[in-house]
Design an enzyme around this catalytic site. Structure first.
Site, PDB file in Angstrom:
ATOM      1  CE  LYS A   1      -3.619   2.300   2.728  1.00 28.80           C
ATOM      2  NZ  LYS A   1      -4.426   2.211   3.966  1.00 28.80           N
TER       3      LYS A   1
ATOM      4  CB  SER B   1     -11.231   7.621  -3.695  1.00 26.48           C
ATOM      5  OG  SER B   1     -10.005   8.138  -3.190  1.00 26.48           O
TER       6      SER B   1
ATOM      7  CE  LYS C   1      -6.455   2.206  -0.656  1.00 23.89           C
ATOM      8  NZ  LYS C   1      -7.093   2.259   0.666  1.00 23.89           N
TER       9      LYS C   1
END
Length: 323
Positions: free
Chosen positions: A193, A272, A246
């Site tokens: 991440k 997002s 991510k």
């Protein structure tokens, strides 16, 4: 003599027959945001059109729609009324994700509920754990992450997804789950991440921007490929059942690298900011939105993702049903 590769591109049916990568509704996980409220709330997020903060009743209606479309898994994020320095709401057996999970399981027992395991939504400072000298304490945070994980496992969550990027979090959580008898609860680790600016709109919907500084001391430097591989392989050693990358769009080289080095299932989080960019382009008629959406999702799979966490999940499911 040269090879006439165009032979197999001459018709739509022929192209479909030899297509190497195919999207399936089973590939998709829908992220959902459940907000603590006594009344029915469904707030659309201005930076993420089509994404909502929902109290439990609207959340259940959303799950019903997702199940009807064939989507088999959701990823839950909680938004509590009360936040404090230690994220104590997340350690309450009746905290919002635990309550939502119990209600979902009453109505949709086969829907896979994945719970994001972190503290940024629950702390008043917006960081992912306990602060010590203005920094997140790794080992103290592990202890409360284990407690949160056990509460969620007890509530009926099918998969725990630690997203905090604390060192040793997978091993610590696995030991805690096994000690409590949750041997069969899988861990989907946010194993690689990155500290990314693509997360911007998420912090609007989750009400979780850091009140000071940033998360670069625990999330990964986006410039590092070798470290990205090391993070995921380390989580595999610690007992992760599913790995994750991510964000997605700018990180497909990382997806491919990890895919080539592990046999574990690999998830990819279409975040997002990536969602917001496509939605903005759709709004201004800059692209053929549906075509670009399917192309993007197909490329995620082509890079090596086995599952895709995406705010587009419902739209993609509708498109796949039509096609």
């Amino acid at each position: 003599m040269f090879k006439r590769l165009r032979r197999l591109r001459s018709s739509e049916n022929l192209r479909a027959m030899v297509r190497e990568t195919r999207l399936n509704i089973n590939d998709f996980i829908a992220p959902l945001f459940v907000i603590e409220s006594d009344s029915g709330i469904k707030n659309e997020i201005s930076s993420m059109p089509g994404v909502y903060q929902m109290s439990i009743e609207p959340l259940l209606k959303e799950c019903e729609e997702l199940v009807g479309l064939g989507i088999k898994a959701v990823l839950l994020f909680g938004i509590p009324k009360h936040k404090d320095a230690t994220g104590s709401h997340a350690l309450n057996k009746d905290h919002i994700v635990a309550k939502a999970t119990r209600e979902i399981k009453k109505r949709f027992k086969d829907l896979i509920v994945i719970a994001d395991l972190c503290f940024c939504e629950y702390t008043d400072h917006g960081h992912c754990g306990i602060l010590e000298n203005a920094s997140v304490s790794n080992d103290k945070t592990l202890k409360i992450l284990n407690l949160q994980g056990l509460i969620l496992a007890e509530s009926g969550v099918d998969i725990l997804a630690p997203s905090n990027m604390m060192d040793g979090n997978v091993l610590s959580l696995r030991k805690a789950l096994d000690k409590a008898g949750y041997f069969h609860t899988p861990i989907m680790s946010y194993s690689t991440k990155f500290a990314s600016s693509y997360y911007g709109p998420f912090r609007d919907v989750a009400n979780s921007p850091p009140s000071f500084g940033d998360r670069k001391s625990y999330q990964m430097d986006y410039a590092n490929q070798k470290e990205a591989l090391l993070e995921s392989l380390e989580d595999e050693k610690q007992g992760a059942d599913i790995l994750m990358v991510k964000p997605a769009l700018a990180y497909l080289d990382i997806v491919k690298e990890i895919r080539d080095h592990t046999l574990l299932p690999l998830a990819l989080y279409n975040v997002s900011g990536e969602y917001a960019m496509l939605k903005l382009a759709q709004k201004h008629n800059l692209i053929n939105y549906e075509s670009v959406l399917l192309e993007t999702m197909t490329c995620f799979k082509r890079a090596g993702a086995d599952m895709i966490i995406s705010y587009h999940a419902k739209e993609v499911a509708n498109l796949l049903q039509r096609n």
